[in-house]
Design an enzyme around this catalytic site. Sequence first.
Site, mmCIF file in Angstrom:
data_model
loop_
_atom_site.group_PDB
_atom_site.id
_atom_site.type_symbol
_atom_site.label_atom_id
_atom_site.label_comp_id
_atom_site.label_asym_id
_atom_site.label_seq_id
_atom_site.Cartn_x
_atom_site.Cartn_y
_atom_site.Cartn_z
ATOM 1 N N GLY A 15 0.761 -1.237 0.000
ATOM 2 C CA GLY A 15 0.000 0.000 0.000
ATOM 3 C C GLY A 15 0.788 1.282 0.000
ATOM 4 N N GLY A 42 3.661 -3.397 -3.929
ATOM 5 C CA GLY A 42 3.494 -3.629 -5.362
ATOM 6 C C GLY A 42 3.848 -2.352 -6.104
ATOM 7 N N ARG A 43 2.923 -1.398 -6.007
ATOM 8 C CA ARG A 43 3.058 -0.143 -6.746
ATOM 9 C C ARG A 43 4.408 0.539 -6.527
ATOM 10 N NH1 ARG A 43 -1.584 2.944 -7.724
ATOM 11 N NH2 ARG A 43 -2.523 1.821 -5.979
ATOM 12 N N ARG A 60 -6.543 2.836 -15.480
ATOM 13 C CA ARG A 60 -6.552 3.614 -14.242
ATOM 14 C C ARG A 60 -7.267 4.973 -14.364
ATOM 15 N NH1 ARG A 60 -3.036 5.150 -11.443
ATOM 16 N NH2 ARG A 60 -3.731 4.330 -9.447
ATOM 17 N N TYR A 100 -10.397 5.038 -11.887
ATOM 18 C CA TYR A 100 -10.206 5.775 -10.632
ATOM 19 C C TYR A 100 -10.039 7.274 -10.854
ATOM 20 C CZ TYR A 100 -8.347 1.054 -9.628
ATOM 21 O OH TYR A 100 -8.151 -0.297 -9.542
ATOM 22 N N CYS A 103 -14.976 2.622 -27.716
ATOM 23 C CA CYS A 103 -16.271 3.279 -27.868
ATOM 24 C C CYS A 103 -16.944 3.549 -26.536
ATOM 25 C CB CYS A 103 -17.161 2.429 -28.753
ATOM 26 S SG CYS A 103 -16.340 2.077 -30.300
ATOM 27 N N TYR A 121 -0.318 -1.879 -12.117
ATOM 28 C CA TYR A 121 -1.743 -1.873 -12.420
ATOM 29 C C TYR A 121 -2.024 -1.279 -13.802
ATOM 30 C CZ TYR A 121 -1.601 -2.774 -7.437
ATOM 31 O OH TYR A 121 -1.293 -3.306 -6.212
#
Length: 431
Positions: free
Chosen positions: A254, A293-294, A330, A334, A360, A389
């Site tokens: 996180g 991760g990120r 993303r 988000y 579309c 991601y």
Amino acid sequence: MSPSTSPSPNAISSPRPFTYANGRLTCSGADLTELAERFGTPLYVYSADAIRERVAMLQTEFSTVPHTICYAVKANSSLAILKLLGELGCGFDIVSGGELERVRRADPAALSRVVFSGVGKQIWEIDAALNADILLFNVESEAELELLATRAQALSKTARIALRVNPDVFAETHPYISTGLREHKFGIAIERAREVYRRAVQLPGIDPAGVSVHIGSQIRAVEPFAESLKRVRSLVEELRSDGLKIRFVDGGGGFGIEYGTAAFDPAARVAEYAAAIRMVLNGLDAHLLLEPGRFLVAQAGALLTRVLYTKQNGTKHFVITDAAMNDLIRPALYHAHHEILPVIADGRPSQTADIVGPVCETGDFFARDRLTPELRSGDLAVLLDAGAYGMSLASHYNTRVHPAEVLIEAGHPRLIRRRETLDDLLAAELL
Ligand code: LLP
């Protein structure tokens, strides 16, 4: 690592491996125009050096604490990237049998450093993880605990487990990726945990070995991590007083990054994060697991795309790229911000535009009303910070093939995923 000559107004001062050399954007020494010509677009480009650097930052800051960095595979599950991380000594945080199989193929020796998270583990996934003798199951419900015990007995295995506790800590992030509040589907309420551990002790095939927590993603403040681990520490002490041999504390992932142009010094931020965690866990005598991760991969990667068309609808100017929401979802999902840079910086005037893909849906945008140096048909541009991601959330929507991926090692590009063909895409379908 800041660009030598970067076009205004998108000057990037944060530590990304994408820098201008004589007005041409490069990734760790590889020229992006050449990559586009050689491998086509859309193309994910990653720097191995940038990933190594982030791992080293964490390893350095936690060097005084027994720890394992269990990279969250979901952030970017490319086999070559997993292999690189395995070579650096990382373990892996997986959430499916599919991710387990990726670790097995990328680095079978790393299976012993795998932690298995997720609220909906299926029997075949549990069995595969038991047979692989993974390090730890992060159990998210009592029902899962009972099932795991049954499967462990059936396979004559012992499952080391941690309960993933829900600490009821608020972390300021996008509501879709915040997980540590009681109202979320994740984990077991921390107040109930002691009782569930009592049950775990009685179950054959279960070794209650740790406590785990994960409060969400893209969290930039240090306090929520410290607060949740404080609660975890108290629980560990209680459990030990109950006679349990708790050896692992899994602090989850996180830890966030800066996607925009705000100054971001990852080494300083890691130092702050690690100091807070070390302080909370000081003297606890537990092996620390982390699931970033990120932080490890986001800024090491970018999505390289070519402008197909530009057009004017009323007062709006549109730049239509060959990448779309199916390649990088993303912004659509988000409203996430990704910096967009032209690959050739030739001093053009800036222009405000919506930068959109060909899918579309009106939601298929990368940026709205964004000021960038004017982008014309045929130009190349990159979306920064797309290493996490990005590809792992790519879909085939609109029957578009997955992009190719290239890893830059010592200035040289290596194709780590070839561009899909329509035959690949249609292969599983039956008429
Ligand atoms: N551990 C667990 C149990 C997780 O659920 C996650 C992420 C991580 C570790 C890694 O979190 P990180 O260090 O990458 O923040 N698709 C969203 C992010 C979803 C995160 C899901 N869980 C995005 O693009 O922002």
